[in-house]
Design a protein around this motif. Structure first.
Motif, PDB file in Angstrom:
ATOM      1  N   THR A  28       0.828  -1.210   0.000  1.00 42.83           N
ATOM      2  CA  THR A  28       0.000   0.000   0.000  1.00 42.83           C
ATOM      3  C   THR A  28       0.863   1.262   0.000  1.00 42.83           C
ATOM      4  OG1 THR A  28      -1.732  -1.160   1.200  1.00 42.83           O
ATOM      5  CG2 THR A  28      -1.812   1.238   1.261  1.00 42.83           C
ATOM      6  N   ASN A  29       2.030   1.183   0.595  1.00 45.02           N
ATOM      7  CA  ASN A  29       2.911   2.348   0.754  1.00 45.02           C
ATOM      8  C   ASN A  29       4.146   2.297  -0.145  1.00 45.02           C
ATOM      9  OD1 ASN A  29       1.880   4.054   3.212  1.00 45.02           O
ATOM     10  ND2 ASN A  29       1.517   1.899   3.686  1.00 45.02           N
ATOM     11  N   LYS A  30       4.094   1.508  -1.195  1.00 50.15           N
ATOM     12  CA  LYS A  30       5.227   1.331  -2.106  1.00 50.15           C
ATOM     13  C   LYS A  30       5.694   2.659  -2.703  1.00 50.15           C
ATOM     14  CE  LYS A  30       7.840  -1.444  -4.830  1.00 50.15           C
ATOM     15  NZ  LYS A  30       8.782  -0.562  -5.422  1.00 50.15           N
ATOM     16  N   SER A  31       4.774   3.535  -3.046  1.00 50.42           N
ATOM     17  CA  SER A  31       5.171   4.826  -3.622  1.00 50.42           C
ATOM     18  C   SER A  31       5.940   5.669  -2.598  1.00 50.42           C
ATOM     19  CB  SER A  31       3.967   5.596  -4.154  1.00 50.42           C
ATOM     20  OG  SER A  31       3.087   5.926  -3.110  1.00 50.42           O
ATOM     21  N   ARG A  32       5.573   5.572  -1.337  1.00 53.58           N
ATOM     22  CA  ARG A  32       6.312   6.277  -0.284  1.00 53.58           C
ATOM     23  C   ARG A  32       7.708   5.688  -0.131  1.00 53.58           C
ATOM     24  NH1 ARG A  32       3.546   5.982   5.030  1.00 53.58           N
ATOM     25  NH2 ARG A  32       5.119   7.500   5.611  1.00 53.58           N
ATOM     26  N   TYR A  33       7.808   4.364  -0.230  1.00 52.16           N
ATOM     27  CA  TYR A  33       9.113   3.697  -0.190  1.00 52.16           C
ATOM     28  C   TYR A  33       9.999   4.203  -1.328  1.00 52.16           C
ATOM     29  CZ  TYR A  33      12.622   0.203  -1.311  1.00 52.16           C
ATOM     30  OH  TYR A  33      13.803  -0.412  -1.639  1.00 52.16           O
ATOM     31  N   ASP A  34       9.436   4.245  -2.535  1.00 51.45           N
ATOM     32  CA  ASP A  34      10.205   4.702  -3.688  1.00 51.45           C
ATOM     33  C   ASP A  34      10.695   6.134  -3.499  1.00 51.45           C
ATOM     34  OD1 ASP A  34       9.932   2.265  -5.020  1.00 51.45           O
ATOM     35  OD2 ASP A  34       8.117   2.912  -6.075  1.00 51.45           O
ATOM     36  N   GLN A  35       9.845   6.975  -2.932  1.00 55.89           N
ATOM     37  CA  GLN A  35      10.223   8.369  -2.684  1.00 55.89           C
ATOM     38  C   GLN A  35      11.313   8.450  -1.612  1.00 55.89           C
ATOM     39  OE1 GLN A  35       6.968  10.858  -1.424  1.00 55.89           O
ATOM     40  NE2 GLN A  35       8.068  12.733  -1.913  1.00 55.89           N
ATOM     41  N   ALA A  36      11.166   7.690  -0.542  1.00 51.81           N
ATOM     42  CA  ALA A  36      12.169   7.690   0.529  1.00 51.81           C
ATOM     43  C   ALA A  36      13.499   7.140   0.013  1.00 51.81           C
ATOM     44  CB  ALA A  36      11.675   6.865   1.718  1.00 51.81           C
ATOM     45  N   LYS A  37      13.441   6.067  -0.770  1.00 48.73           N
ATOM     46  CA  LYS A  37      14.656   5.479  -1.335  1.00 48.73           C
ATOM     47  C   LYS A  37      15.376   6.479  -2.238  1.00 48.73           C
ATOM     48  CE  LYS A  37      16.266   1.754  -4.262  1.00 48.73           C
ATOM     49  NZ  LYS A  37      15.871   0.757  -5.243  1.00 48.73           N
TER      50      LYS A  37
ATOM     51  N   HIS B 178      19.899  10.131  -3.234  1.00 49.69           N
ATOM     52  CA  HIS B 178      20.396  11.475  -3.533  1.00 49.69           C
ATOM     53  C   HIS B 178      21.360  11.948  -2.441  1.00 49.69           C
ATOM     54  CE1 HIS B 178      20.432  15.529  -5.126  1.00 49.69           C
ATOM     55  NE2 HIS B 178      20.162  15.971  -3.913  1.00 49.69           N
ATOM     56  N   PHE B 179      20.985  11.746  -1.188  1.00 47.12           N
ATOM     57  CA  PHE B 179      21.822  12.132  -0.055  1.00 47.12           C
ATOM     58  C   PHE B 179      23.168  11.412  -0.099  1.00 47.12           C
ATOM     59  CE2 PHE B 179      23.083  11.410   4.438  1.00 47.12           C
ATOM     60  CZ  PHE B 179      23.330  12.722   4.789  1.00 47.12           C
ATOM     61  N   VAL B 180      23.135  10.098  -0.311  1.00 51.25           N
ATOM     62  CA  VAL B 180      24.368   9.316  -0.387  1.00 51.25           C
ATOM     63  C   VAL B 180      25.203   9.775  -1.582  1.00 51.25           C
ATOM     64  CG1 VAL B 180      25.305   6.991  -0.766  1.00 51.25           C
ATOM     65  CG2 VAL B 180      23.412   7.335   0.831  1.00 51.25           C
ATOM     66  N   GLY B 181      24.541  10.086  -2.690  1.00 49.83           N
ATOM     67  CA  GLY B 181      25.244  10.580  -3.868  1.00 49.83           C
ATOM     68  C   GLY B 181      25.976  11.883  -3.608  1.00 49.83           C
ATOM     69  N   GLN B 182      25.452  12.704  -2.723  1.00 49.87           N
ATOM     70  CA  GLN B 182      26.121  13.947  -2.357  1.00 49.87           C
ATOM     71  C   GLN B 182      27.291  13.699  -1.407  1.00 49.87           C
ATOM     72  OE1 GLN B 182      22.697  16.152  -0.897  1.00 49.87           O
ATOM     73  NE2 GLN B 182      22.780  17.458  -2.717  1.00 49.87           N
ATOM     74  N   LEU B 183      27.182  12.673  -0.571  1.00 50.28           N
ATOM     75  CA  LEU B 183      28.254  12.359   0.379  1.00 50.28           C
ATOM     76  C   LEU B 183      29.467  11.703  -0.279  1.00 50.28           C
ATOM     77  CD1 LEU B 183      26.396  10.847   3.469  1.00 50.28           C
ATOM     78  CD2 LEU B 183      27.567  13.039   3.328  1.00 50.28           C
ATOM     79  N   LEU B 184      29.228  10.874  -1.264  1.00 47.38           N
ATOM     80  CA  LEU B 184      30.313  10.093  -1.849  1.00 47.38           C
ATOM     81  C   LEU B 184      31.486  10.917  -2.375  1.00 47.38           C
ATOM     82  CD1 LEU B 184      28.337   7.217  -3.559  1.00 47.38           C
ATOM     83  CD2 LEU B 184      29.811   7.075  -1.553  1.00 47.38           C
ATOM     84  N   PRO B 185      31.268  12.011  -3.090  1.00 44.80           N
ATOM     85  CA  PRO B 185      32.424  12.798  -3.546  1.00 44.80           C
ATOM     86  C   PRO B 185      33.256  13.356  -2.386  1.00 44.80           C
ATOM     87  CG  PRO B 185      30.471  13.408  -4.787  1.00 44.80           C
ATOM     88  CD  PRO B 185      30.019  12.524  -3.668  1.00 44.80           C
ATOM     89  N   ALA B 186      32.601  13.755  -1.318  1.00 46.90           N
ATOM     90  CA  ALA B 186      33.332  14.276  -0.165  1.00 46.90           C
ATOM     91  C   ALA B 186      34.157  13.169   0.492  1.00 46.90           C
ATOM     92  CB  ALA B 186      32.368  14.898   0.843  1.00 46.90           C
ATOM     93  N   ILE B 187      33.580  11.986   0.596  1.00 43.25           N
ATOM     94  CA  ILE B 187      34.317  10.855   1.164  1.00 43.25           C
ATOM     95  C   ILE B 187      35.437  10.440   0.212  1.00 43.25           C
ATOM     96  CG2 ILE B 187      34.145   8.440   1.884  1.00 43.25           C
ATOM     97  CD1 ILE B 187      31.223   9.090   2.726  1.00 43.25           C
TER      98      ILE B 187
ATOM     99  N   VAL C  65      32.351   4.788  -6.611  1.00 44.28           N
ATOM    100  CA  VAL C  65      31.210   3.981  -6.177  1.00 44.28           C
ATOM    101  C   VAL C  65      29.925   4.782  -6.384  1.00 44.28           C
ATOM    102  CG1 VAL C  65      30.138   2.875  -4.173  1.00 44.28           C
ATOM    103  CG2 VAL C  65      32.607   2.736  -4.497  1.00 44.28           C
ATOM    104  N   ALA C  66      28.912   4.123  -6.904  1.00 45.04           N
ATOM    105  CA  ALA C  66      27.607   4.763  -7.095  1.00 45.04           C
ATOM    106  C   ALA C  66      26.767   4.610  -5.826  1.00 45.04           C
ATOM    107  CB  ALA C  66      26.879   4.123  -8.269  1.00 45.04           C
ATOM    108  N   ALA C  67      25.889   5.561  -5.594  1.00 44.48           N
ATOM    109  CA  ALA C  67      25.034   5.536  -4.398  1.00 44.48           C
ATOM    110  C   ALA C  67      24.246   4.235  -4.304  1.00 44.48           C
ATOM    111  CB  ALA C  67      24.093   6.739  -4.400  1.00 44.48           C
TER     112      ALA C  67
END
Length: 65
Positions: free
Chosen positions: A23-32, A37-46, A56-58
């Motif tokens: 029932t909440n799959k669309s919310r999961y997709d949005q949260a994922k 996106h957040f991890v993708g922003q962290l990776l270059p700094a790391i 490495v890709a997010a």
């Protein structure tokens, strides 16, 4: 971190069953997407101090729930 992710994870913890998840799959997709996106922003700094992370890709850093 976006409240969408935190809210989803709290509700998932309280409703950890297939029916609720479907029932909440669309919310999961949005949260994922938000986390990716957040991890993708962290990776270059790391990558600036950890050569192994540089290319490495997010999506490769994340596990399924």
């Amino acid at each position: 971190m976006d409240t969408i992710v935190i809210d989803f994870l709290r509700e998932l913890a309280a409703n950890n069953n297939r029916e609720w998840f479907q029932t909440n799959k669309s919310r999961y997709d949005q949260a994922k997407s938000t986390v990716e996106h957040f991890v993708g922003q962290l990776l270059p700094a790391i990558g600036a101090f950890d050569e192994q992370i540089k290319f490495v890709a997010a999506k490769d850093c994340m596990f399924r729930i």
